[in-house]
Write an enzyme that holds these catalytic residues in place. Sequence first.
Site, PDB file in Angstrom:
ATOM      1  N   LEU A   1      17.767   8.953 118.009  1.00  0.00           N
ATOM      2  CA  LEU A   1      19.016   9.311 118.683  1.00  0.00           C
ATOM      3  C   LEU A   1      19.631   8.137 119.441  1.00  0.00           C
ATOM      4  CD1 LEU A   1      17.924  12.794 120.083  1.00  0.00           C
ATOM      5  CD2 LEU A   1      19.123  12.293 117.939  1.00  0.00           C
TER       6      LEU A   1
ATOM      7  N   HIS B   1      24.917  10.505 119.076  1.00  0.00           N
ATOM      8  CA  HIS B   1      24.307  11.835 119.042  1.00  0.00           C
ATOM      9  C   HIS B   1      24.465  12.536 120.392  1.00  0.00           C
ATOM     10  CE1 HIS B   1      21.639   9.740 115.938  1.00  0.00           C
ATOM     11  NE2 HIS B   1      22.113  10.766 115.256  1.00  0.00           N
TER      12      HIS B   1
ATOM     13  N   GLY C   1      17.470  12.504 114.086  1.00  0.00           N
ATOM     14  CA  GLY C   1      16.679  11.788 115.091  1.00  0.00           C
ATOM     15  C   GLY C   1      17.042  10.319 115.206  1.00  0.00           C
TER      16      GLY C   1
ATOM     17  N   ARG D   1      20.934   3.646 111.411  1.00  0.00           N
ATOM     18  CA  ARG D   1      20.656   2.599 110.411  1.00  0.00           C
ATOM     19  C   ARG D   1      21.016   1.194 110.896  1.00  0.00           C
ATOM     20  NH1 ARG D   1      22.121   6.906 106.455  1.00  0.00           N
ATOM     21  NH2 ARG D   1      20.253   7.252 105.204  1.00  0.00           N
TER      22      ARG D   1
HETATM   23  P1  AMP Z   1      22.444  11.728 111.786  1.00  0.00           P
HETATM   24  O1  AMP Z   1      21.271  11.815 112.707  1.00  0.00           O
HETATM   25  O2  AMP Z   1      22.831  10.348 111.411  1.00  0.00           O
HETATM   26  O3  AMP Z   1      22.332  12.688 110.615  1.00  0.00           O
HETATM   27  O4  AMP Z   1      23.691  12.269 112.619  1.00  0.00           O
HETATM   28  C1  AMP Z   1      23.648  13.515 113.258  1.00  0.00           C
HETATM   29  C2  AMP Z   1      25.040  13.845 113.742  1.00  0.00           C
HETATM   30  O5  AMP Z   1      25.476  12.843 114.660  1.00  0.00           O
HETATM   31  C3  AMP Z   1      26.088  13.878 112.608  1.00  0.00           C
HETATM   32  O6  AMP Z   1      26.979  14.948 112.827  1.00  0.00           O
HETATM   33  C4  AMP Z   1      26.759  12.546 112.751  1.00  0.00           C
HETATM   34  O7  AMP Z   1      28.084  12.533 112.260  1.00  0.00           O
HETATM   35  C5  AMP Z   1      26.728  12.334 114.251  1.00  0.00           C
HETATM   36  N1  AMP Z   1      26.847  10.918 114.570  1.00  0.00           N
HETATM   37  C6  AMP Z   1      26.124   9.888 114.072  1.00  0.00           C
HETATM   38  N2  AMP Z   1      26.570   8.707 114.565  1.00  0.00           N
HETATM   39  C7  AMP Z   1      27.597   9.006 115.406  1.00  0.00           C
HETATM   40  C8  AMP Z   1      28.481   8.229 116.210  1.00  0.00           C
HETATM   41  N3  AMP Z   1      28.399   6.907 116.259  1.00  0.00           N
HETATM   42  N4  AMP Z   1      29.426   8.871 116.935  1.00  0.00           N
HETATM   43  C9  AMP Z   1      29.523  10.226 116.877  1.00  0.00           C
HETATM   44  N5  AMP Z   1      28.731  11.013 116.129  1.00  0.00           N
HETATM   45  C10 AMP Z   1      27.782  10.422 115.401  1.00  0.00           C
END
Ligand code: AMP
Length: 281
Positions: free
Chosen positions: A33, A37, A31, A187
Amino acid sequence: MRVIRSLVRMQKLAAAFKREKKRIVLVPTMGALHEGHLALVRRARKLGDIVVVSIFVNPSQFAVGEDLERYPRNPATDKRLLKREGVDILFTPEADAIYPDDFDTYVVPGEIATRLEGAFRPTHFRGVATVVLKLFNLVQPDIAIFGCKDLQQTVVIRRMVADLNLPIRIVEIPTTRDRDGLALSSRNSYLSKQGRKRARAIPAALLAAQEKIASGERSATKIRSLIKRRLLGVVAEVDYVSVAERHTLTELKEISGEVAISLACRIDGVRLIDNIILKVN
Ligand code: AMP
């Protein structure tokens, strides 16, 4: 867009889609987002009949003292964004449904999970692999989509899928970056204005490494030092800089083939990770 909280309901729906021979694509997230995402969601929309996005801040991948409690949560905005992307199902299970009191079985990844991120977060990938396998069992995806932003995570998941014979295709999506190059991350919202400016040093260091390699440098040691030098003085601490083979993340001496340059560092106590993937002759 249907919002599903119940595990049983999710499983029943997935079974019904399977009977109808629908291709299910899952995008697991925590989340808060952002465009990164949404890039995954857009690919999912192209690849599948049914797009399921899960939002679950997974307690088992956070160690004691990490940011589980203060991890950003924007459920209303997330829902609006996903609806706009044409997502079919938003799956948002509760933590105590995923981990009931008597929960006692984990997926423990091997050697790959001990290095890089794993060296600093020893139980992190155990939590990731466990929740991802649970999500796979609940959602029954044909395809699951992950971001290269968390490159080691994709390597761990691919290993698990191969080792445990899961009939799921893993698709990786390149990192989405802000205009100044910083990789988008939930983050980043922890950073002060000043910290956000200093964080530009991260993509700048990776770019400097890429340019050095383009101009002929092939020593991985020299590239690691170059990145550390660029970050020193700007970030408080560099946890690691890795120059590794892209698919296994084993460290290289000489740079050639498909190479991933990854790093983790802290700015204002905020831990950020980033990487670039290069093809080097
Ligand atoms: P998270 O919500 O941080 O667990 O991320 C969920 C998914 O989104 C994971 O597969 C991450 O690698 C991907 N993700 C997070 N940040 C990015 C970004 N800047 N570009 C592409 N994918 C991302």
